[in-house]
Design a protein around this motif. Structure first.
Motif, PDB file in Angstrom:
ATOM      1  N   SER A  67     -47.336  37.974-106.744  1.00  0.00           N
ATOM      2  CA  SER A  67     -46.479  39.163-106.740  1.00  0.00           C
ATOM      3  C   SER A  67     -44.998  38.810-106.712  1.00  0.00           C
ATOM      4  N   LEU A  68     -44.660  37.639-106.169  1.00  0.00           N
ATOM      5  CA  LEU A  68     -43.255  37.255-106.057  1.00  0.00           C
ATOM      6  C   LEU A  68     -42.811  36.256-107.129  1.00  0.00           C
ATOM      7  N   SER A  69     -43.775  35.625-107.805  1.00  0.00           N
ATOM      8  CA  SER A  69     -43.417  34.550-108.732  1.00  0.00           C
ATOM      9  C   SER A  69     -43.868  34.779-110.166  1.00  0.00           C
ATOM     10  N   SER A  70     -44.542  35.889-110.449  1.00  0.00           N
ATOM     11  CA  SER A  70     -45.103  36.106-111.788  1.00  0.00           C
ATOM     12  C   SER A  70     -44.235  37.081-112.580  1.00  0.00           C
ATOM     13  N   ARG A  71     -43.217  36.572-113.224  1.00  0.00           N
ATOM     14  CA  ARG A  71     -42.320  37.444-113.981  1.00  0.00           C
ATOM     15  C   ARG A  71     -42.910  37.869-115.319  1.00  0.00           C
ATOM     16  N   HIS A  72     -43.980  37.196-115.774  1.00  0.00           N
ATOM     17  CA  HIS A  72     -44.570  37.525-117.071  1.00  0.00           C
ATOM     18  C   HIS A  72     -45.712  38.535-116.954  1.00  0.00           C
ATOM     19  N   ILE A  73     -46.055  38.928-115.738  1.00  0.00           N
ATOM     20  CA  ILE A  73     -47.103  39.933-115.537  1.00  0.00           C
ATOM     21  C   ILE A  73     -46.419  41.258-115.205  1.00  0.00           C
ATOM     22  N   PRO A  74     -46.560  42.267-116.067  1.00  0.00           N
ATOM     23  CA  PRO A  74     -45.807  43.526-115.906  1.00  0.00           C
ATOM     24  C   PRO A  74     -45.885  44.136-114.514  1.00  0.00           C
ATOM     25  N   GLN A  75     -47.053  44.137-113.911  1.00  0.00           N
ATOM     26  CA  GLN A  75     -47.196  44.793-112.620  1.00  0.00           C
ATOM     27  C   GLN A  75     -46.435  44.087-111.500  1.00  0.00           C
ATOM     28  N   PHE A  76     -46.073  42.791-111.730  1.00  0.00           N
ATOM     29  CA  PHE A  76     -45.367  42.041-110.699  1.00  0.00           C
ATOM     30  C   PHE A  76     -43.874  41.874-110.991  1.00  0.00           C
ATOM     31  N   VAL A  77     -43.412  42.381-112.125  1.00  0.00           N
ATOM     32  CA  VAL A  77     -41.997  42.242-112.473  1.00  0.00           C
ATOM     33  C   VAL A  77     -41.075  42.837-111.411  1.00  0.00           C
ATOM     34  N   PRO A  78     -41.383  44.011-110.856  1.00  0.00           N
ATOM     35  CA  PRO A  78     -40.480  44.590-109.848  1.00  0.00           C
ATOM     36  C   PRO A  78     -40.340  43.745-108.585  1.00  0.00           C
ATOM     37  N   THR A  79     -41.337  42.928-108.280  1.00  0.00           N
ATOM     38  CA  THR A  79     -41.289  42.138-107.044  1.00  0.00           C
ATOM     39  C   THR A  79     -40.914  40.679-107.293  1.00  0.00           C
ATOM     40  N   PHE A  80     -40.655  40.323-108.554  1.00  0.00           N
ATOM     41  CA  PHE A  80     -40.353  38.927-108.890  1.00  0.00           C
ATOM     42  C   PHE A  80     -39.027  38.492-108.272  1.00  0.00           C
ATOM     43  N   VAL A  81     -39.049  37.324-107.586  1.00  0.00           N
ATOM     44  CA  VAL A  81     -37.843  36.755-106.972  1.00  0.00           C
ATOM     45  C   VAL A  81     -37.625  35.376-107.583  1.00  0.00           C
ATOM     46  N   PRO A  82     -36.718  35.228-108.546  1.00  0.00           N
ATOM     47  CA  PRO A  82     -36.576  33.968-109.287  1.00  0.00           C
ATOM     48  C   PRO A  82     -36.164  32.775-108.436  1.00  0.00           C
ATOM     49  N   SER A  83     -35.416  33.004-107.380  1.00  0.00           N
ATOM     50  CA  SER A  83     -34.927  31.879-106.572  1.00  0.00           C
ATOM     51  C   SER A  83     -35.882  31.494-105.449  1.00  0.00           C
ATOM     52  N   LEU A  84     -37.000  32.193-105.334  1.00  0.00           N
ATOM     53  CA  LEU A  84     -37.936  31.925-104.249  1.00  0.00           C
ATOM     54  C   LEU A  84     -38.918  30.829-104.647  1.00  0.00           C
ATOM     55  N   HIS A  85     -38.908  29.739-103.909  1.00  0.00           N
ATOM     56  CA  HIS A  85     -39.833  28.630-104.147  1.00  0.00           C
ATOM     57  C   HIS A  85     -40.920  28.682-103.079  1.00  0.00           C
ATOM     58  N   LEU A  86     -41.750  29.674-103.198  1.00  0.00           N
ATOM     59  CA  LEU A  86     -42.715  29.964-102.144  1.00  0.00           C
ATOM     60  C   LEU A  86     -43.765  28.873-101.988  1.00  0.00           C
ATOM     61  N   LEU A  87     -44.346  28.438-103.101  1.00  0.00           N
ATOM     62  CA  LEU A  87     -45.454  27.490-103.019  1.00  0.00           C
ATOM     63  C   LEU A  87     -45.009  26.148-102.447  1.00  0.00           C
ATOM     64  N   THR A  88     -43.894  25.653-102.929  1.00  0.00           N
ATOM     65  CA  THR A  88     -43.465  24.322-102.492  1.00  0.00           C
ATOM     66  C   THR A  88     -42.780  24.344-101.130  1.00  0.00           C
ATOM     67  N   GLU A  89     -41.981  25.363-100.857  1.00  0.00           N
ATOM     68  CA  GLU A  89     -41.244  25.385 -99.594  1.00  0.00           C
ATOM     69  C   GLU A  89     -42.091  25.894 -98.435  1.00  0.00           C
ATOM     70  N   ALA A  90     -42.912  26.907 -98.683  1.00  0.00           N
ATOM     71  CA  ALA A  90     -43.709  27.488 -97.601  1.00  0.00           C
ATOM     72  C   ALA A  90     -45.020  26.752 -97.374  1.00  0.00           C
ATOM     73  N   LEU A  91     -45.536  26.094 -98.422  1.00  0.00           N
ATOM     74  CA  LEU A  91     -46.822  25.411 -98.279  1.00  0.00           C
ATOM     75  C   LEU A  91     -46.706  23.898 -98.398  1.00  0.00           C
ATOM     76  N   ALA A  92     -46.205  23.420 -99.530  1.00  0.00           N
ATOM     77  CA  ALA A  92     -46.254  21.985 -99.809  1.00  0.00           C
ATOM     78  C   ALA A  92     -45.470  21.161 -98.792  1.00  0.00           C
ATOM     79  N   GLN A  93     -44.256  21.566 -98.478  1.00  0.00           N
ATOM     80  CA  GLN A  93     -43.435  20.755 -97.580  1.00  0.00           C
ATOM     81  C   GLN A  93     -44.011  20.674 -96.163  1.00  0.00           C
ATOM     82  N   PRO A  94     -44.384  21.787 -95.533  1.00  0.00           N
ATOM     83  CA  PRO A  94     -45.017  21.652 -94.210  1.00  0.00           C
ATOM     84  C   PRO A  94     -46.357  20.930 -94.265  1.00  0.00           C
ATOM     85  N   LEU A  95     -47.063  21.063 -95.379  1.00  0.00           N
ATOM     86  CA  LEU A  95     -48.343  20.379 -95.531  1.00  0.00           C
ATOM     87  C   LEU A  95     -48.152  18.864 -95.545  1.00  0.00           C
TER      88      LEU A  95
END
Length: 266
Positions: A67-95
Protein backbone atom coordinates in the motif's frame (compact mmCIF):
# COMPACT_ATOMS: atom_id res chain seq x y z
CA UNK A 1 6.04 1.58 17.36
CA UNK A 2 5.76 0.20 13.83
CA UNK A 3 8.82 -2.03 14.27
CA UNK A 4 7.53 -3.27 17.62
CA UNK A 5 4.21 -4.32 16.10
CA UNK A 6 5.17 -5.73 12.71
CA UNK A 7 8.86 -6.59 12.82
CA UNK A 8 10.49 -6.99 16.23
CA UNK A 9 7.82 -9.29 17.59
CA UNK A 10 7.90 -11.42 14.43
CA UNK A 11 11.70 -11.68 14.54
CA UNK A 12 11.63 -12.78 18.17
CA UNK A 13 8.97 -15.37 17.41
CA UNK A 14 10.99 -16.65 14.45
CA UNK A 15 14.02 -17.04 16.72
CA UNK A 16 12.00 -19.00 19.26
CA UNK A 17 10.58 -21.24 16.55
CA UNK A 18 14.00 -21.92 15.05
CA UNK A 19 15.41 -22.71 18.49
CA UNK A 20 12.61 -25.15 19.20
CA UNK A 21 12.86 -26.90 15.84
CA UNK A 22 16.63 -27.27 15.97
CA UNK A 23 16.69 -28.44 19.59
CA UNK A 24 18.23 -31.85 20.01
CA UNK A 25 20.39 -33.90 22.35
CA UNK A 26 23.34 -32.07 23.85
CA UNK A 27 26.78 -32.36 22.28
CA UNK A 28 30.23 -32.50 23.80
CA UNK A 29 32.29 -29.34 23.87
CA UNK A 30 34.67 -30.95 21.37
CA UNK A 31 31.92 -31.68 18.87
CA UNK A 32 32.34 -28.32 17.18
CA UNK A 33 31.31 -29.56 13.77
CA UNK A 34 27.98 -30.81 15.12
CA UNK A 35 27.37 -27.54 16.93
CA UNK A 36 28.18 -25.51 13.81
CA UNK A 37 25.85 -27.62 11.68
CA UNK A 38 23.07 -27.23 14.20
CA UNK A 39 23.54 -23.47 14.21
CA UNK A 40 23.47 -23.42 10.40
CA UNK A 41 20.24 -25.41 10.48
CA UNK A 42 18.76 -23.01 13.00
CA UNK A 43 19.75 -20.05 10.83
CA UNK A 44 18.04 -21.61 7.81
CA UNK A 45 14.88 -22.20 9.84
CA UNK A 46 14.99 -18.67 11.20
CA UNK A 47 15.18 -17.15 7.72
CA UNK A 48 12.35 -19.40 6.55
CA UNK A 49 10.23 -18.30 9.51
CA UNK A 50 10.88 -14.62 8.77
CA UNK A 51 9.97 -15.24 5.14
CA UNK A 52 6.71 -16.94 6.10
CA UNK A 53 5.73 -14.47 8.82
CA UNK A 54 6.70 -11.12 7.35
CA UNK A 55 7.16 -11.62 3.61
CA UNK A 56 4.27 -13.85 2.59
CA UNK A 57 1.61 -12.14 0.47
CA UNK A 58 -0.96 -12.57 3.25
CA UNK A 59 1.15 -11.00 6.00
CA UNK A 60 0.18 -7.64 7.48
CA UNK A 61 3.67 -6.33 6.80
CA UNK A 62 3.49 -7.14 3.08
CA UNK A 63 0.01 -5.66 2.84
CA UNK A 64 1.28 -2.42 4.32
CA UNK A 65 4.37 -2.59 2.13
CA UNK A 66 2.27 -2.85 -1.03
CA UNK A 67 0.00 0.00 0.00
CA UNK A 68 2.92 2.37 0.61
CA UNK A 69 5.36 1.23 -2.09
CA UNK A 70 3.27 0.16 -5.10
CA UNK A 71 2.95 3.20 -7.33
CA UNK A 72 2.05 1.08 -10.38
CA UNK A 73 -1.07 -0.43 -8.78
CA UNK A 74 -3.99 2.03 -9.14
CA UNK A 75 -5.61 1.22 -5.81
CA UNK A 76 -2.37 2.00 -3.95
CA UNK A 77 -1.41 5.20 -5.78
CA UNK A 78 -3.04 7.47 -3.16
CA UNK A 79 -0.98 5.90 -0.37
CA UNK A 80 2.33 5.63 -2.26
CA UNK A 81 5.26 7.25 -0.40
CA UNK A 82 8.28 7.44 -2.76
CA UNK A 83 10.86 8.29 -0.10
CA UNK A 84 9.80 5.51 2.28
CA UNK A 85 12.23 2.59 2.38
CA UNK A 86 10.00 0.38 4.45
CA UNK A 87 11.35 -3.06 3.60
CA UNK A 88 15.02 -2.30 4.06
CA UNK A 89 14.84 0.19 6.93
CA UNK A 90 12.04 -1.36 8.98
CA UNK A 91 12.89 -5.01 8.34
CA UNK A 92 16.28 -5.69 6.77
CA UNK A 93 18.45 -3.45 8.94
CA UNK A 94 17.10 -4.57 12.34
CA UNK A 95 17.12 -8.15 11.07
CA UNK A 96 20.83 -7.97 10.23
CA UNK A 97 21.60 -6.64 13.68
CA UNK A 98 19.65 -9.47 15.28
CA UNK A 99 21.51 -12.06 13.21
CA UNK A 100 24.85 -10.58 14.27
CA UNK A 101 24.03 -10.94 17.97
CA UNK A 102 22.23 -14.29 17.77
CA UNK A 103 24.54 -16.13 15.35
CA UNK A 104 27.98 -14.56 15.98
CA UNK A 105 30.00 -17.64 15.00
CA UNK A 106 28.68 -17.89 11.44
CA UNK A 107 31.06 -15.18 10.25
CA UNK A 108 34.20 -17.23 10.97
CA UNK A 109 35.20 -20.09 8.62
CA UNK A 110 36.16 -22.54 11.36
CA UNK A 111 34.29 -25.11 9.27
CA UNK A 112 34.64 -23.90 5.67
CA UNK A 113 31.78 -25.91 4.16
CA UNK A 114 29.33 -24.70 6.80
CA UNK A 115 30.64 -21.16 6.37
CA UNK A 116 29.75 -21.33 2.66
CA UNK A 117 26.26 -22.62 3.46
CA UNK A 118 25.61 -19.77 5.90
CA UNK A 119 27.05 -17.08 3.65
CA UNK A 120 25.12 -18.31 0.62
CA UNK A 121 21.86 -18.55 2.55
CA UNK A 122 22.08 -15.02 3.92
CA UNK A 123 23.22 -13.40 0.69
CA UNK A 124 20.40 -15.17 -1.13
CA UNK A 125 17.92 -13.93 1.46
CA UNK A 126 19.13 -10.35 1.08
CA UNK A 127 18.98 -10.53 -2.71
CA UNK A 128 15.42 -11.79 -2.36
CA UNK A 129 14.54 -8.75 -0.25
CA UNK A 130 16.14 -6.42 -2.77
CA UNK A 131 14.09 -7.86 -5.62
CA UNK A 132 10.97 -6.62 -3.86
CA UNK A 133 11.97 -2.95 -3.83
CA UNK A 134 13.07 -0.21 -6.21
CA UNK A 135 16.61 0.22 -7.45
CA UNK A 136 16.90 3.43 -5.44
CA UNK A 137 15.99 1.65 -2.22
CA UNK A 138 18.49 -1.12 -2.98
CA UNK A 139 21.27 1.42 -3.45
CA UNK A 140 20.33 3.20 -0.22
CA UNK A 141 20.22 -0.12 1.62
CA UNK A 142 23.68 -1.14 0.43
CA UNK A 143 25.06 2.18 1.64
CA UNK A 144 23.46 1.83 5.06
CA UNK A 145 25.63 1.35 8.12
CA UNK A 146 23.87 -1.90 9.04
CA UNK A 147 24.47 -3.46 5.62
CA UNK A 148 28.11 -2.37 5.36
CA UNK A 149 28.88 -3.58 8.89
CA UNK A 150 27.16 -6.90 8.26
CA UNK A 151 29.09 -7.61 5.06
CA UNK A 152 32.43 -6.68 6.64
CA UNK A 153 31.92 -9.22 9.41
CA UNK A 154 32.34 -12.15 7.02
CA UNK A 155 35.94 -13.42 7.16
CA UNK A 156 36.10 -14.12 3.45
CA UNK A 157 39.86 -13.68 3.13
CA UNK A 158 40.44 -16.14 5.95
CA UNK A 159 38.10 -18.62 4.30
CA UNK A 160 39.87 -18.40 0.95
CA UNK A 161 43.29 -18.76 2.57
CA UNK A 162 42.15 -21.97 4.27
CA UNK A 163 40.82 -23.39 1.01
CA UNK A 164 43.92 -22.29 -0.88
CA UNK A 165 46.17 -24.19 1.52
CA UNK A 166 43.97 -27.27 1.22
CA UNK A 167 44.13 -27.26 -2.58
CA UNK A 168 47.88 -26.67 -2.67
CA UNK A 169 48.56 -29.43 -0.15
CA UNK A 170 46.44 -31.91 -2.11
CA UNK A 171 48.17 -30.99 -5.37
CA UNK A 172 51.70 -31.10 -3.94
CA UNK A 173 51.03 -34.53 -2.43
CA UNK A 174 50.68 -35.86 -5.98
CA UNK A 175 53.30 -33.74 -7.72
CA UNK A 176 55.92 -34.71 -5.13
CA UNK A 177 55.76 -38.33 -6.25
CA UNK A 178 58.04 -39.61 -8.98
CA UNK A 179 56.33 -39.14 -12.31
CA UNK A 180 56.15 -42.01 -14.80
CA UNK A 181 54.19 -42.61 -17.96
CA UNK A 182 53.22 -46.17 -17.15
CA UNK A 183 50.45 -45.31 -14.67
CA UNK A 184 47.53 -44.00 -16.67
CA UNK A 185 44.70 -42.29 -14.77
CA UNK A 186 41.04 -41.86 -15.69
CA UNK A 187 39.19 -38.63 -14.94
CA UNK A 188 35.75 -37.66 -16.27
CA UNK A 189 35.91 -40.50 -18.79
CA UNK A 190 39.24 -39.25 -20.13
CA UNK A 191 42.58 -41.05 -19.98
CA UNK A 192 45.61 -39.11 -18.72
CA UNK A 193 49.22 -40.22 -18.90
CA UNK A 194 50.36 -38.25 -15.85
CA UNK A 195 48.82 -38.35 -12.38
CA UNK A 196 49.74 -34.69 -11.99
CA UNK A 197 47.41 -33.77 -14.85
CA UNK A 198 44.46 -35.29 -13.04
CA UNK A 199 45.52 -33.75 -9.74
CA UNK A 200 45.60 -30.20 -11.10
CA UNK A 201 42.25 -30.67 -12.85
CA UNK A 202 40.67 -31.94 -9.65
CA UNK A 203 41.92 -28.99 -7.63
CA UNK A 204 40.80 -26.44 -10.21
CA UNK A 205 37.37 -28.05 -10.30
CA UNK A 206 37.26 -27.92 -6.49
CA UNK A 207 38.11 -24.19 -6.49
CA UNK A 208 35.08 -23.44 -8.68
CA UNK A 209 32.71 -26.02 -7.23
CA UNK A 210 29.37 -24.54 -6.06
CA UNK A 211 29.91 -25.98 -2.58
CA UNK A 212 33.10 -23.97 -2.09
CA UNK A 213 33.17 -21.12 -4.61
CA UNK A 214 31.83 -17.70 -3.58
CA UNK A 215 31.23 -15.22 -6.38
CA UNK A 216 32.52 -12.38 -4.22
CA UNK A 217 35.93 -14.09 -4.34
CA UNK A 218 36.01 -14.36 -8.15
CA UNK A 219 39.23 -12.37 -8.61
CA UNK A 220 41.13 -14.43 -6.04
CA UNK A 221 39.79 -17.70 -7.42
CA UNK A 222 40.89 -16.71 -10.91
CA UNK A 223 44.39 -15.76 -9.76
CA UNK A 224 44.71 -18.95 -7.76
CA UNK A 225 43.67 -21.02 -10.78
CA UNK A 226 46.50 -19.38 -12.73
CA UNK A 227 48.90 -20.26 -9.88
CA UNK A 228 47.82 -23.91 -9.99
CA UNK A 229 48.39 -24.01 -13.74
CA UNK A 230 51.81 -22.40 -13.33
CA UNK A 231 52.74 -25.02 -10.74
CA UNK A 232 51.59 -27.76 -13.12
CA UNK A 233 53.64 -26.24 -15.96
CA UNK A 234 56.74 -26.33 -13.75
CA UNK A 235 55.97 -29.95 -12.90
CA UNK A 236 55.72 -30.91 -16.58
CA UNK A 237 58.88 -28.99 -17.44
CA UNK A 238 60.82 -30.75 -14.68
CA UNK A 239 59.53 -34.11 -15.88
CA UNK A 240 60.56 -33.42 -19.48
CA UNK A 241 64.03 -32.36 -18.37
CA UNK A 242 64.38 -35.53 -16.32
CA UNK A 243 63.18 -37.58 -19.27
CA UNK A 244 65.66 -35.88 -21.59
CA UNK A 245 68.46 -36.45 -19.10
CA UNK A 246 67.51 -40.11 -18.89
CA UNK A 247 67.56 -40.44 -22.68
CA UNK A 248 70.92 -38.67 -22.95
CA UNK A 249 72.40 -40.89 -20.26
CA UNK A 250 71.02 -44.00 -21.92
CA UNK A 251 72.40 -42.94 -25.32
CA UNK A 252 75.81 -42.15 -23.82
CA UNK A 253 75.90 -45.54 -22.11
CA UNK A 254 75.05 -47.34 -25.33
CA UNK A 255 77.70 -45.40 -27.26
CA UNK A 256 80.33 -46.09 -24.61
CA UNK A 257 79.47 -49.79 -24.59
CA UNK A 258 79.65 -50.00 -28.37
CA UNK A 259 83.03 -48.22 -28.43
CA UNK A 260 84.43 -50.50 -25.76
CA UNK A 261 83.25 -53.57 -27.63
CA UNK A 262 84.83 -52.37 -30.89
CA UNK A 263 88.16 -51.62 -29.20
CA UNK A 264 88.23 -55.01 -27.52
CA UNK A 265 87.51 -56.77 -30.81
CA UNK A 266 90.29 -54.89 -32.51
Amino acid sequence: AFCDVFVDAAIEQALRDSERRSAGPGVDSDAGDTTARREAERLQQFLAAVEATLLSDASAFCTLLRSLSSRHIPQFVPTFVPSLHLLTEALAQPLLGRIETTFPSIFMPAYPQIFVVNYTALQGFLRGLERRVTKGEVMAFRRSEAYVRFQKKWKLQVYFSIKQKEHLAALEAILAKRCTLDQRTMHNDQMYWMAGSVAVLQQIEAVWHPHSYLHVMFDRALRFTAELLARYAAYVEAFLKALQHHDDTHTHTQTHTATTTTTTSA
